[in-house]
Design a protein around this motif. Structure first.
Motif, PDB file in Angstrom:
ATOM      1  N   ARG A  39     -46.914  73.996  87.329  1.00 33.40           N
ATOM      2  CA  ARG A  39     -45.505  74.529  87.612  1.00 33.40           C
ATOM      3  C   ARG A  39     -44.542  74.076  86.409  1.00 33.40           C
ATOM      4  O   ARG A  39     -43.705  74.627  86.072  1.00 33.40           O
ATOM      5  N   ASN A  42     -41.049  71.970  85.770  1.00 33.02           N
ATOM      6  CA  ASN A  42     -39.882  71.664  86.583  1.00 33.02           C
ATOM      7  C   ASN A  42     -40.071  70.223  87.215  1.00 33.02           C
ATOM      8  O   ASN A  42     -39.799  70.001  88.254  1.00 33.02           O
ATOM      9  N   GLY A  61     -37.233  68.437  88.339  1.00 33.37           N
ATOM     10  CA  GLY A  61     -36.497  68.746  89.629  1.00 33.37           C
ATOM     11  C   GLY A  61     -37.480  68.150  90.942  1.00 33.37           C
ATOM     12  O   GLY A  61     -37.016  67.782  91.835  1.00 33.37           O
ATOM     13  N   ARG A 100     -40.124  72.855  97.864  1.00 33.90           N
ATOM     14  CA  ARG A 100     -38.614  73.287  97.400  1.00 33.90           C
ATOM     15  C   ARG A 100     -37.346  72.595  97.810  1.00 33.90           C
ATOM     16  O   ARG A 100     -36.333  72.321  97.421  1.00 33.90           O
TER      17      ARG A 100
END
Length: 314
Positions: A87, A89, A92, A299
Protein backbone atom coordinates in the motif's frame (compact mmCIF):
# COMPACT_ATOMS: atom_id res chain seq x y z
CA UNK A 1 23.24 -5.48 34.89
CA UNK A 2 21.72 -4.54 31.52
CA UNK A 3 19.64 -1.38 31.45
CA UNK A 4 17.52 -0.87 28.35
CA UNK A 5 14.27 0.68 27.12
CA UNK A 6 10.86 -0.75 27.98
CA UNK A 7 7.36 0.69 27.56
CA UNK A 8 5.24 1.28 30.67
CA UNK A 9 1.51 2.01 30.88
CA UNK A 10 -1.61 1.41 32.94
CA UNK A 11 -4.51 -0.30 31.17
CA UNK A 12 -7.80 -1.09 32.94
CA UNK A 13 -6.06 -0.17 36.24
CA UNK A 14 -3.37 -2.80 35.58
CA UNK A 15 0.25 -1.55 35.46
CA UNK A 16 2.11 -3.00 32.49
CA UNK A 17 5.71 -3.09 31.29
CA UNK A 18 6.37 -4.30 27.74
CA UNK A 19 9.73 -5.76 26.68
CA UNK A 20 10.55 -4.97 23.02
CA UNK A 21 13.15 -7.77 22.85
CA UNK A 22 11.09 -10.71 24.13
CA UNK A 23 7.65 -9.23 23.26
CA UNK A 24 6.47 -10.20 26.74
CA UNK A 25 4.32 -7.91 28.89
CA UNK A 26 5.00 -7.88 32.63
CA UNK A 27 3.19 -6.58 35.72
CA UNK A 28 5.72 -4.64 37.82
CA UNK A 29 5.88 -5.08 41.60
CA UNK A 30 6.75 -1.42 42.16
CA UNK A 31 5.67 1.91 40.68
CA UNK A 32 7.17 2.58 37.25
CA UNK A 33 7.03 5.86 35.32
CA UNK A 34 4.69 5.90 32.31
CA UNK A 35 6.08 5.86 28.76
CA UNK A 36 9.47 4.79 27.47
CA UNK A 37 11.54 3.96 30.54
CA UNK A 38 15.03 2.63 31.28
CA UNK A 39 14.86 -0.49 33.42
CA UNK A 40 17.19 -3.28 34.48
CA UNK A 41 16.17 -6.26 32.38
CA UNK A 42 17.13 -8.66 35.19
CA UNK A 43 14.55 -6.99 37.42
CA UNK A 44 11.89 -7.00 34.69
CA UNK A 45 12.49 -10.70 34.03
CA UNK A 46 11.46 -11.44 37.62
CA UNK A 47 8.10 -9.72 37.24
CA UNK A 48 5.10 -11.90 36.31
CA UNK A 49 3.98 -11.90 32.69
CA UNK A 50 0.42 -11.15 31.66
CA UNK A 51 -1.51 -11.73 28.42
CA UNK A 52 -3.91 -9.55 26.49
CA UNK A 53 -6.82 -11.80 27.41
CA UNK A 54 -6.22 -11.26 31.13
CA UNK A 55 -6.53 -7.47 30.87
CA UNK A 56 -9.38 -7.18 28.33
CA UNK A 57 -8.16 -3.99 26.66
CA UNK A 58 -9.59 -3.20 23.23
CA UNK A 59 -6.24 -2.09 21.77
CA UNK A 60 -3.52 -4.79 21.47
CA UNK A 61 -0.51 -4.71 23.77
CA UNK A 62 1.74 -4.92 20.71
CA UNK A 63 1.47 -5.29 16.95
CA UNK A 64 3.63 -6.49 14.10
CA UNK A 65 3.66 -4.20 11.08
CA UNK A 66 4.77 -6.04 7.95
CA UNK A 67 5.37 -2.85 6.04
CA UNK A 68 6.54 -4.46 2.81
CA UNK A 69 6.43 -7.76 0.92
CA UNK A 70 9.81 -7.38 -0.75
CA UNK A 71 12.70 -9.48 0.61
CA UNK A 72 16.19 -10.35 -0.55
CA UNK A 73 15.70 -13.97 0.62
CA UNK A 74 13.11 -16.61 -0.26
CA UNK A 75 12.63 -18.64 2.91
CA UNK A 76 10.22 -21.57 2.46
CA UNK A 77 8.71 -21.08 5.94
CA UNK A 78 8.02 -17.34 5.55
CA UNK A 79 4.75 -16.12 7.10
CA UNK A 80 4.20 -13.40 4.52
CA UNK A 81 1.79 -13.48 1.61
CA UNK A 82 3.91 -12.63 -1.42
CA UNK A 83 0.83 -11.79 -3.49
CA UNK A 84 -0.28 -8.84 -1.37
CA UNK A 85 0.08 -5.36 -2.86
CA UNK A 86 2.24 -2.87 -0.98
CA UNK A 87 0.00 0.00 0.00
CA UNK A 88 2.76 2.45 0.84
CA UNK A 89 1.73 5.44 3.00
CA UNK A 90 4.26 4.18 5.52
CA UNK A 91 4.56 7.45 7.41
CA UNK A 92 0.79 7.69 7.79
CA UNK A 93 0.55 4.18 9.25
CA UNK A 94 3.51 4.82 11.55
CA UNK A 95 1.88 7.98 12.92
CA UNK A 96 -1.43 6.19 13.46
CA UNK A 97 0.27 3.38 15.39
CA UNK A 98 2.21 5.94 17.43
CA UNK A 99 -1.05 7.71 18.34
CA UNK A 100 -2.68 4.49 19.55
CA UNK A 101 -2.36 2.89 22.99
CA UNK A 102 -0.15 0.10 21.64
CA UNK A 103 2.79 -0.56 23.98
CA UNK A 104 5.05 -2.14 21.38
CA UNK A 105 5.45 -1.66 17.62
CA UNK A 106 7.57 -4.03 15.57
CA UNK A 107 8.41 -3.44 11.91
CA UNK A 108 8.79 -6.66 9.96
CA UNK A 109 8.29 -7.69 6.38
CA UNK A 110 9.33 -8.86 3.90
CA UNK A 111 12.69 -7.49 4.89
CA UNK A 112 12.32 -4.13 6.68
CA UNK A 113 15.96 -3.14 6.25
CA UNK A 114 15.18 -2.68 2.56
CA UNK A 115 13.13 0.39 3.54
CA UNK A 116 15.15 3.56 3.04
CA UNK A 117 12.79 5.35 5.42
CA UNK A 118 13.16 2.76 8.20
CA UNK A 119 14.89 5.05 10.69
CA UNK A 120 12.26 7.77 10.21
CA UNK A 121 9.46 5.24 10.66
CA UNK A 122 10.99 3.84 13.85
CA UNK A 123 11.41 7.36 15.20
CA UNK A 124 7.72 8.08 14.55
CA UNK A 125 6.57 4.78 16.07
CA UNK A 126 8.36 5.55 19.32
CA UNK A 127 7.47 9.23 19.51
CA UNK A 128 4.44 8.81 21.80
CA UNK A 129 5.76 6.36 24.39
CA UNK A 130 5.72 2.96 22.69
CA UNK A 131 8.77 0.71 22.55
CA UNK A 132 9.91 -0.09 19.01
CA UNK A 133 11.69 -3.01 17.43
CA UNK A 134 12.60 -4.44 14.07
CA UNK A 135 12.59 -8.09 12.94
CA UNK A 136 15.11 -8.81 10.19
CA UNK A 137 16.98 -11.59 8.42
CA UNK A 138 20.15 -9.67 9.29
CA UNK A 139 21.58 -9.47 5.76
CA UNK A 140 21.82 -5.65 5.79
CA UNK A 141 22.10 -5.17 9.56
CA UNK A 142 25.87 -4.67 9.72
CA UNK A 143 25.58 -1.73 7.31
CA UNK A 144 22.51 -0.14 8.91
CA UNK A 145 23.12 -0.77 12.63
CA UNK A 146 24.76 2.64 13.31
CA UNK A 147 21.76 4.57 11.94
CA UNK A 148 19.26 2.31 13.71
CA UNK A 149 20.90 2.54 17.13
CA UNK A 150 19.40 5.93 18.13
CA UNK A 151 15.82 5.00 17.16
CA UNK A 152 15.28 1.28 17.81
CA UNK A 153 14.87 -0.36 21.24
CA UNK A 154 15.55 -3.93 20.11
CA UNK A 155 16.34 -5.87 16.95
CA UNK A 156 15.25 -9.46 16.40
CA UNK A 157 17.35 -11.46 13.97
CA UNK A 158 16.09 -14.73 12.47
CA UNK A 159 18.30 -17.82 12.66
CA UNK A 160 17.48 -21.31 11.43
CA UNK A 161 20.64 -22.89 12.75
CA UNK A 162 23.83 -22.19 14.72
CA UNK A 163 26.16 -22.48 11.71
CA UNK A 164 26.29 -21.75 8.01
CA UNK A 165 25.42 -25.28 6.90
CA UNK A 166 22.18 -25.39 8.90
CA UNK A 167 21.10 -21.77 8.51
CA UNK A 168 21.95 -21.35 4.83
CA UNK A 169 20.04 -24.53 3.97
CA UNK A 170 16.86 -22.57 4.68
CA UNK A 171 17.87 -19.02 3.81
CA UNK A 172 20.48 -19.21 1.09
CA UNK A 173 24.24 -19.11 0.77
CA UNK A 174 25.97 -16.41 2.78
CA UNK A 175 22.94 -15.72 4.99
CA UNK A 176 24.54 -17.01 8.21
CA UNK A 177 27.72 -14.98 7.77
CA UNK A 178 25.74 -11.81 7.08
CA UNK A 179 23.37 -12.39 10.01
CA UNK A 180 26.22 -13.01 12.46
CA UNK A 181 28.04 -9.90 11.25
CA UNK A 182 24.81 -7.95 11.66
CA UNK A 183 24.28 -9.13 15.23
CA UNK A 184 27.86 -8.28 16.16
CA UNK A 185 27.48 -4.80 14.65
CA UNK A 186 24.18 -4.18 16.43
CA UNK A 187 25.57 -5.31 19.79
CA UNK A 188 28.62 -3.10 19.23
CA UNK A 189 26.26 -0.15 18.63
CA UNK A 190 24.43 -0.86 21.89
CA UNK A 191 21.27 -2.33 20.33
CA UNK A 192 19.68 -5.17 22.32
CA UNK A 193 19.42 -8.20 20.01
CA UNK A 194 17.05 -11.14 20.40
CA UNK A 195 17.68 -14.17 18.19
CA UNK A 196 14.55 -15.74 16.67
CA UNK A 197 14.46 -19.40 15.74
CA UNK A 198 11.49 -21.25 14.22
CA UNK A 199 10.93 -24.64 15.84
CA UNK A 200 10.44 -27.26 13.13
CA UNK A 201 10.99 -30.98 12.92
CA UNK A 202 14.19 -30.26 10.99
CA UNK A 203 15.54 -27.61 13.38
CA UNK A 204 14.32 -28.33 16.94
CA UNK A 205 17.31 -30.52 17.74
CA UNK A 206 19.58 -27.49 17.27
CA UNK A 207 17.80 -25.35 19.86
CA UNK A 208 20.56 -25.64 22.47
CA UNK A 209 23.19 -24.66 19.91
CA UNK A 210 21.16 -21.56 19.03
CA UNK A 211 21.17 -20.54 22.70
CA UNK A 212 24.93 -21.07 22.78
CA UNK A 213 25.32 -18.90 19.68
CA UNK A 214 23.22 -16.12 21.24
CA UNK A 215 25.43 -16.10 24.32
CA UNK A 216 28.57 -16.04 22.17
CA UNK A 217 27.32 -13.09 20.10
CA UNK A 218 26.23 -11.01 23.09
CA UNK A 219 22.50 -11.17 22.33
CA UNK A 220 20.07 -10.51 25.17
CA UNK A 221 18.11 -13.67 24.45
CA UNK A 222 16.44 -16.17 22.15
CA UNK A 223 12.79 -16.54 21.19
CA UNK A 224 11.73 -19.91 19.86
CA UNK A 225 8.75 -19.48 17.56
CA UNK A 226 6.32 -22.24 16.82
CA UNK A 227 5.97 -22.62 13.06
CA UNK A 228 2.71 -21.15 11.78
CA UNK A 229 1.21 -22.70 8.62
CA UNK A 230 0.65 -19.26 7.14
CA UNK A 231 1.99 -17.69 3.95
CA UNK A 232 4.76 -19.73 2.34
CA UNK A 233 4.89 -21.95 5.43
CA UNK A 234 1.62 -23.67 4.54
CA UNK A 235 3.52 -25.92 2.14
CA UNK A 236 5.77 -27.25 4.91
CA UNK A 237 3.18 -27.65 7.63
CA UNK A 238 2.55 -31.40 7.37
CA UNK A 239 6.23 -32.28 7.40
CA UNK A 240 7.64 -29.67 9.77
CA UNK A 241 5.14 -28.57 12.44
CA UNK A 242 5.93 -29.46 16.07
CA UNK A 243 3.12 -29.69 18.61
CA UNK A 244 3.00 -27.07 21.36
CA UNK A 245 3.46 -29.82 23.95
CA UNK A 246 6.63 -31.09 22.27
CA UNK A 247 7.90 -27.54 21.87
CA UNK A 248 7.46 -26.94 25.60
CA UNK A 249 9.36 -30.12 26.38
CA UNK A 250 12.16 -29.11 24.03
CA UNK A 251 12.62 -25.69 25.59
CA UNK A 252 12.31 -27.07 29.12
CA UNK A 253 15.27 -29.37 28.40
CA UNK A 254 17.58 -26.49 27.41
CA UNK A 255 20.20 -24.72 29.49
CA UNK A 256 21.13 -21.08 29.26
CA UNK A 257 23.32 -18.69 31.25
CA UNK A 258 21.93 -16.21 33.75
CA UNK A 259 20.90 -13.00 32.02
CA UNK A 260 19.94 -14.59 28.69
CA UNK A 261 16.19 -14.21 28.06
CA UNK A 262 14.75 -17.37 26.50
CA UNK A 263 11.11 -17.51 25.46
CA UNK A 264 8.85 -19.98 23.64
CA UNK A 265 5.99 -18.51 21.59
CA UNK A 266 3.49 -21.32 21.17
CA UNK A 267 0.71 -21.35 18.62
CA UNK A 268 -1.70 -21.12 21.54
CA UNK A 269 -0.11 -17.81 22.53
CA UNK A 270 0.09 -16.57 18.93
CA UNK A 271 -3.64 -17.08 18.40
CA UNK A 272 -5.38 -13.72 17.98
CA UNK A 273 -2.19 -11.69 17.48
CA UNK A 274 -2.56 -8.46 15.48
CA UNK A 275 -0.60 -7.94 12.27
CA UNK A 276 -0.71 -4.96 9.92
CA UNK A 277 0.23 -6.30 6.51
CA UNK A 278 1.66 -4.49 3.51
CA UNK A 279 -1.80 -3.98 2.01
CA UNK A 280 -2.69 -1.71 4.94
CA UNK A 281 -5.26 -4.04 6.48
CA UNK A 282 -5.53 -5.28 10.08
CA UNK A 283 -5.15 -9.04 10.34
CA UNK A 284 -5.49 -11.48 13.25
CA UNK A 285 -4.11 -14.97 13.67
CA UNK A 286 -7.12 -17.29 13.92
CA UNK A 287 -8.04 -20.94 14.48
CA UNK A 288 -5.21 -21.58 16.89
CA UNK A 289 -2.79 -19.49 14.79
CA UNK A 290 -3.10 -21.93 11.90
CA UNK A 291 -4.52 -19.21 9.66
CA UNK A 292 -4.70 -15.43 9.38
CA UNK A 293 -7.67 -13.26 8.43
CA UNK A 294 -8.09 -9.62 7.45
CA UNK A 295 -10.62 -7.67 9.51
CA UNK A 296 -10.61 -4.13 8.08
CA UNK A 297 -8.37 -1.50 6.47
CA UNK A 298 -6.30 0.49 8.97
CA UNK A 299 -7.59 4.06 8.67
CA UNK A 300 -8.03 5.18 12.30
CA UNK A 301 -6.89 4.04 15.74
CA UNK A 302 -10.26 2.40 16.34
CA UNK A 303 -9.54 0.02 13.46
CA UNK A 304 -6.99 -1.63 15.77
CA UNK A 305 -9.67 -2.59 18.29
CA UNK A 306 -9.92 -6.27 19.04
CA UNK A 307 -13.10 -8.28 18.53
CA UNK A 308 -15.26 -8.21 21.66
CA UNK A 309 -14.97 -11.89 22.43
CA UNK A 310 -11.39 -12.47 21.37
CA UNK A 311 -8.09 -11.66 22.99
CA UNK A 312 -4.99 -11.04 21.08
CA UNK A 313 -1.95 -12.40 22.70
CA UNK A 314 1.61 -12.13 23.59
Amino acid sequence: MTVRIFASAVREDVPLVYDPATELTHTPNRPVAIGRVLLDDAEVALWPTITQREVHTRIPFNVCWSALVRCNLQCPHCLDDKNLPERGNHQGIAQLLADSDVLGNDISGGEPLLLRSLTELLHTLGSRGAAVSCTTNGWHLERRAPELAPVVDAVRVSFDGPDAAAHDHWRGRGSFQRAVAGVRAAVSCGIPVQLHGVLMQSTAHRAQSLIDLAAELGAVGVTFLQMLPIGEGVHLADAEMVSDANARRTVASLNWPDGLRVRLRTREVADGFTVIRADGQVYHNVRGATDIEATRPLRTVTDLELPLNEGALR
